[in-house]
Design an enzyme around this catalytic site. Structure first.
Site, mmCIF file in Angstrom:
data_model
loop_
_atom_site.group_PDB
_atom_site.id
_atom_site.type_symbol
_atom_site.label_atom_id
_atom_site.label_comp_id
_atom_site.label_asym_id
_atom_site.label_seq_id
_atom_site.Cartn_x
_atom_site.Cartn_y
_atom_site.Cartn_z
ATOM 1 N N SER A 149 0.867 -1.191 0.000
ATOM 2 C CA SER A 149 0.000 0.000 0.000
ATOM 3 C C SER A 149 0.895 1.229 0.000
ATOM 4 C CB SER A 149 -0.878 0.019 1.254
ATOM 5 O OG SER A 149 -1.444 1.305 1.446
ATOM 6 N N TYR A 162 -2.478 -1.153 10.423
ATOM 7 C CA TYR A 162 -2.589 -1.583 9.023
ATOM 8 C C TYR A 162 -1.375 -1.107 8.222
ATOM 9 C CZ TYR A 162 -4.394 -1.735 4.205
ATOM 10 O OH TYR A 162 -4.562 -1.974 2.857
HETATM 11 N N1 LIG Z 1 -8.849 -0.962 -1.231
HETATM 12 C C1 LIG Z 1 -7.842 -0.158 -0.959
HETATM 13 O O1 LIG Z 1 -7.990 1.076 -0.804
HETATM 14 C C2 LIG Z 1 -6.446 -0.734 -0.848
HETATM 15 C C3 LIG Z 1 -5.352 0.139 -0.886
HETATM 16 C C4 LIG Z 1 -4.077 -0.376 -0.755
HETATM 17 C C5 LIG Z 1 -3.878 -1.741 -0.623
HETATM 18 N N2 LIG Z 1 -4.970 -2.568 -0.600
HETATM 19 C C6 LIG Z 1 -4.719 -4.005 -0.429
HETATM 20 O O2 LIG Z 1 -5.252 -4.691 -1.523
HETATM 21 C C7 LIG Z 1 -5.469 -6.061 -1.168
HETATM 22 C C8 LIG Z 1 -6.815 -6.512 -1.706
HETATM 23 O O3 LIG Z 1 -7.845 -5.820 -1.012
HETATM 24 P P1 LIG Z 1 -9.108 -5.193 -1.742
HETATM 25 O O4 LIG Z 1 -8.979 -3.724 -1.632
HETATM 26 O O5 LIG Z 1 -9.293 -5.799 -3.078
HETATM 27 O O6 LIG Z 1 -10.266 -5.591 -0.698
HETATM 28 P P2 LIG Z 1 -11.389 -6.722 -0.727
HETATM 29 O O7 LIG Z 1 -12.285 -6.537 -1.889
HETATM 30 O O8 LIG Z 1 -11.964 -6.688 0.650
HETATM 31 O O9 LIG Z 1 -10.576 -8.061 -0.958
HETATM 32 C C9 LIG Z 1 -9.882 -8.719 0.069
HETATM 33 C C10 LIG Z 1 -9.675 -10.161 -0.346
HETATM 34 O O10 LIG Z 1 -8.914 -10.819 0.672
HETATM 35 C C11 LIG Z 1 -9.614 -12.015 1.029
HETATM 36 N N3 LIG Z 1 -9.397 -12.321 2.436
HETATM 37 C C12 LIG Z 1 -9.641 -11.538 3.511
HETATM 38 N N4 LIG Z 1 -9.391 -12.218 4.639
HETATM 39 C C13 LIG Z 1 -8.994 -13.461 4.264
HETATM 40 C C14 LIG Z 1 -8.628 -14.637 4.975
HETATM 41 N N5 LIG Z 1 -8.641 -14.688 6.319
HETATM 42 N N6 LIG Z 1 -8.278 -15.724 4.268
HETATM 43 C C15 LIG Z 1 -8.305 -15.710 2.919
HETATM 44 N N7 LIG Z 1 -8.647 -14.634 2.191
HETATM 45 C C16 LIG Z 1 -9.005 -13.525 2.860
HETATM 46 C C17 LIG Z 1 -11.090 -11.728 0.762
HETATM 47 O O11 LIG Z 1 -11.812 -12.932 0.450
HETATM 48 P P3 LIG Z 1 -12.793 -13.747 1.430
HETATM 49 O O12 LIG Z 1 -13.585 -12.765 2.238
HETATM 50 O O13 LIG Z 1 -13.606 -14.561 0.462
HETATM 51 O O14 LIG Z 1 -11.887 -14.604 2.260
HETATM 52 C C18 LIG Z 1 -10.993 -10.893 -0.515
HETATM 53 O O15 LIG Z 1 -10.918 -11.724 -1.642
HETATM 54 C C19 LIG Z 1 -5.352 -6.119 0.360
HETATM 55 O O16 LIG Z 1 -4.090 -6.652 0.712
HETATM 56 C C20 LIG Z 1 -5.412 -4.650 0.771
HETATM 57 O O17 LIG Z 1 -4.735 -4.420 1.981
HETATM 58 C C21 LIG Z 1 -6.239 -2.099 -0.718
#
Ligand SMILES: NC(=O)c1ccc[n+]([C@@H]2O[C@H](COP(=O)([O-])OP(=O)(O)OC[C@H]3O[C@@H](n4cnc5c(N)ncnc54)[C@H](OP(=O)(O)O)[C@@H]3O)[C@@H](O)[C@H]2O)c1
Length: 272
Positions: A149, A162
């Site tokens: 991030s 985080y």
């Molecule tokens: N959105 C933002 O603003 C942002 C910014 C910077 C970085 N990121 C990073 O991007 C990555 C993806 O996040 P996203 O933004 O796409 O959010 P998201 O839509 O909430 O996706 C998160 C994914 O992680 C999976 N996950 C969560 N807990 C888990 C567990 N215990 N075991 C296995 N899978 C798990 C969820 O699937 P299930 O619920 O089906 O398990 C989901 O597929 C993350 O690492 C996040 O920190 C996001």
């Protein structure tokens, strides 16, 4: 990885394992990598969503899409994913993407919630990167993409718990890149700013309250990150317009290296 995007052709690539593929950034990676000719292994907890995505992508691309439902916070289930990385010799790409933010913050949430976040964002991501690196070295090819991030560079802008997990992933990726790239194994850390995904609702935040001109669509984020991958970048910051700012920050950091470990404390730390 051959990029045939825009040509209407796909080529056969190896297999990519994507964690957190059931929604958001991970689901877009699944779409883009299948269209680039990768077979896929989709990992997350929500099997129904993974199955639906796998069915759609298999129909659209003709690729083989497997589902491996696992809670990465559970050490036994994580071990099944590590075992797949070790045993599936066609695997040559890990997209280390699964992650979560706290509902409140490091100080407001209880210790169990913080531990769950650390289990996914730090422990699972580190062990999967490790497992992929060991396997790819033995296969002589491969790449590890990790979603960190922009908060890795700006920990005071959001929850420090985080942000610290994401700084860990940046350090891990930069250190691994130094070790692995001489062997031809690629490592990339992606540093998104705010992205419109379920992460915000899941952590109890209102995504509509975010300033729209600062929030990227997940499709744009992944497409940009893949351009960065194809450019051979170790660190990709899709929002950053002036890449010389990142290069200058890294050069300044490299200048510190010779002074970081010495027999004698610096003069300012010596008692008068
Ligand atoms: N959105 C933002 O603003 C942002 C910014 C910077 C970085 N990121 C990073 O991007 C990555 C993806 O996040 P996203 O933004 O796409 O959010 P998201 O839509 O909430 O996706 C998160 C994914 O992680 C999976 N996950 C969560 N807990 C888990 C567990 N215990 N075991 C296995 N899978 C798990 C969820 O699937 P299930 O619920 O089906 O398990 C989901 O597929 C993350 O690492 C996040 O920190 C996001």
């Amino acid at each position: 990885m051959a990029d045939m995007k825009g040509t209407g052709m796909t080529v056969q690539n190896g297999t990519a394992l994507i964690t957190g593929a059931s929604s958001g950034i991970g689901a877009v990676y699944a779409d883009r990598l299948a269209k680039r000719g990768h077979d896929l292994i989709l990992v997350a907890r929500d099997r129904a969503r993974l199955d639906a995505l796998a069915l759609r992508l298999a129909a659209e691309t003709g690729r083989t899409i497997d589902v491996l439902a696992a809670d990465l916070a559970d050490r036994t289930q994580l071990a099944r994913v590590e075992a797949r990385l070790a045993s599936d010799t066609r695997l040559d790409l890990l997209v280390n993407n699964a992650g979560l933010a706290l509902r409140g913050s490091l100080l407001a949430d209880d210790a169990a919630a913080v531990e769950r976040m650390l289990a996914v964002n730090v422990t699972a991501a580190t062990l999967l990167a490790r497992g992929a690196a060991v396997a790819f070295l033995s296969r002589g090819r491969g790449a590890v993409i990790t979603i960190s991030s922009a908060l890795a560079l700006a920990p005071a802008l959001f929850d420090p718990g985080y942000a610290a997990t994401k700084a860990h992933l940046l350090a891990l990726s930069q250190g691994l890149a130094a070790q692995l790239e001489p062997s031809g194994i690629r490592v990339q850390a992606v540093l998104p700013g705010m992205v419109r995904t379920e992460l915000w609702q899941r952590s109890g935040k209102d995504p509509h309250a975010l300033p729209p001109d600062r929030v990227m669509a997940a499709d744009d984020l992944v497409d940009a990150a893949l351009v960065g991958f194809d450019r051979g970048e170790t660190v990709t910051i899709p929002s950053l317009a002036d890449e010389t700012q990142w290069q200058a920050a890294e050069s300044a950091r490299a200048c510190l290296a010779p002074g970081l470990s010495r027999r004698d404390p610096a003069l300012r730390y010596r008692n008068a």
